[in-house]
Design a protein around this motif. Sequence first.
Motif, PDB file in Angstrom:
ATOM      1  N   ALA A  77       0.837  -1.205   0.000  1.00  0.00           N
ATOM      2  CA  ALA A  77       0.000   0.000   0.000  1.00  0.00           C
ATOM      3  C   ALA A  77       0.867   1.248   0.000  1.00  0.00           C
ATOM      4  O   ALA A  77       0.506   2.266  -0.591  1.00  0.00           O
ATOM      5  CB  ALA A  77      -0.939  -0.014   1.198  1.00  0.00           C
ATOM      6  N   GLU A  78       2.025   1.190   0.648  1.00  0.00           N
ATOM      7  CA  GLU A  78       2.940   2.332   0.691  1.00  0.00           C
ATOM      8  C   GLU A  78       3.478   2.655  -0.703  1.00  0.00           C
ATOM      9  O   GLU A  78       3.582   3.826  -1.087  1.00  0.00           O
ATOM     10  CB  GLU A  78       4.106   2.047   1.638  1.00  0.00           C
ATOM     11  N   VAL A  79       3.813   1.628  -1.470  1.00  0.00           N
ATOM     12  CA  VAL A  79       4.300   1.847  -2.839  1.00  0.00           C
ATOM     13  C   VAL A  79       3.221   2.551  -3.656  1.00  0.00           C
ATOM     14  O   VAL A  79       3.493   3.525  -4.363  1.00  0.00           O
ATOM     15  CB  VAL A  79       4.708   0.510  -3.502  1.00  0.00           C
ATOM     16  N   LEU A  80       1.979   2.094  -3.553  1.00  0.00           N
ATOM     17  CA  LEU A  80       0.884   2.733  -4.300  1.00  0.00           C
ATOM     18  C   LEU A  80       0.642   4.158  -3.825  1.00  0.00           C
ATOM     19  O   LEU A  80       0.393   5.049  -4.638  1.00  0.00           O
ATOM     20  CB  LEU A  80      -0.396   1.921  -4.166  1.00  0.00           C
ATOM     21  N   ALA A  81       0.720   4.401  -2.525  1.00  0.00           N
ATOM     22  CA  ALA A  81       0.484   5.744  -1.993  1.00  0.00           C
ATOM     23  C   ALA A  81       1.514   6.732  -2.521  1.00  0.00           C
ATOM     24  O   ALA A  81       1.205   7.914  -2.738  1.00  0.00           O
ATOM     25  CB  ALA A  81       0.507   5.713  -0.468  1.00  0.00           C
ATOM     26  N   ASN A  82       2.745   6.277  -2.737  1.00  0.00           N
ATOM     27  CA  ASN A  82       3.814   7.161  -3.211  1.00  0.00           C
ATOM     28  C   ASN A  82       3.968   7.171  -4.732  1.00  0.00           C
ATOM     29  O   ASN A  82       4.796   7.908  -5.260  1.00  0.00           O
ATOM     30  CB  ASN A  82       5.144   6.758  -2.570  1.00  0.00           C
ATOM     31  N   ALA A  83       3.191   6.360  -5.425  1.00  0.00           N
ATOM     32  CA  ALA A  83       3.318   6.243  -6.880  1.00  0.00           C
ATOM     33  C   ALA A  83       2.736   7.456  -7.589  1.00  0.00           C
ATOM     34  O   ALA A  83       1.828   8.128  -7.076  1.00  0.00           O
ATOM     35  CB  ALA A  83       2.616   4.978  -7.366  1.00  0.00           C
ATOM     36  N   ASP A  84       3.268   7.738  -8.780  1.00  0.00           N
ATOM     37  CA  ASP A  84       2.748   8.819  -9.610  1.00  0.00           C
ATOM     38  C   ASP A  84       1.362   8.458 -10.118  1.00  0.00           C
ATOM     39  O   ASP A  84       1.036   7.285 -10.310  1.00  0.00           O
ATOM     40  CB  ASP A  84       3.654   9.050 -10.826  1.00  0.00           C
ATOM     41  N   SER A  85       0.552   9.467 -10.388  1.00  0.00           N
ATOM     42  CA  SER A  85      -0.745   9.266 -11.021  1.00  0.00           C
ATOM     43  C   SER A  85      -0.532   9.047 -12.515  1.00  0.00           C
ATOM     44  O   SER A  85       0.432   9.562 -13.089  1.00  0.00           O
ATOM     45  CB  SER A  85      -1.628  10.494 -10.810  1.00  0.00           C
TER      46      SER A  85
END
Length: 98
Positions: A77-85
Amino acid sequence: MGYKSIRTSDISGEVLADDKVITVVVRSEGKLFDAAAEELTGLKRLTNVVEVELRHADGTSEEFIVNKSDFDKVVTAEVLANADSIRGRRNGFTPKAP
């Protein structure tokens, strides 16, 4: 003289009222067609899945669907939270004024 457009279902050939037409996009085939909601009731929706596109360095790409629990084992979930849109600017990018 005027023209009247009549919409029909590509599945059954039945005439459809303009407000009852559903355009179905089949992304994997790059196709689209018109149908009525009643004709699509046999399409069961999958839940708890994640749609993924892999863009390779050679310019090719592939799309697939994976079970959400399998996805969560690999991507936190942390990777997705920090990922670019996929829309707009990359995280942390600020355009510089000329």
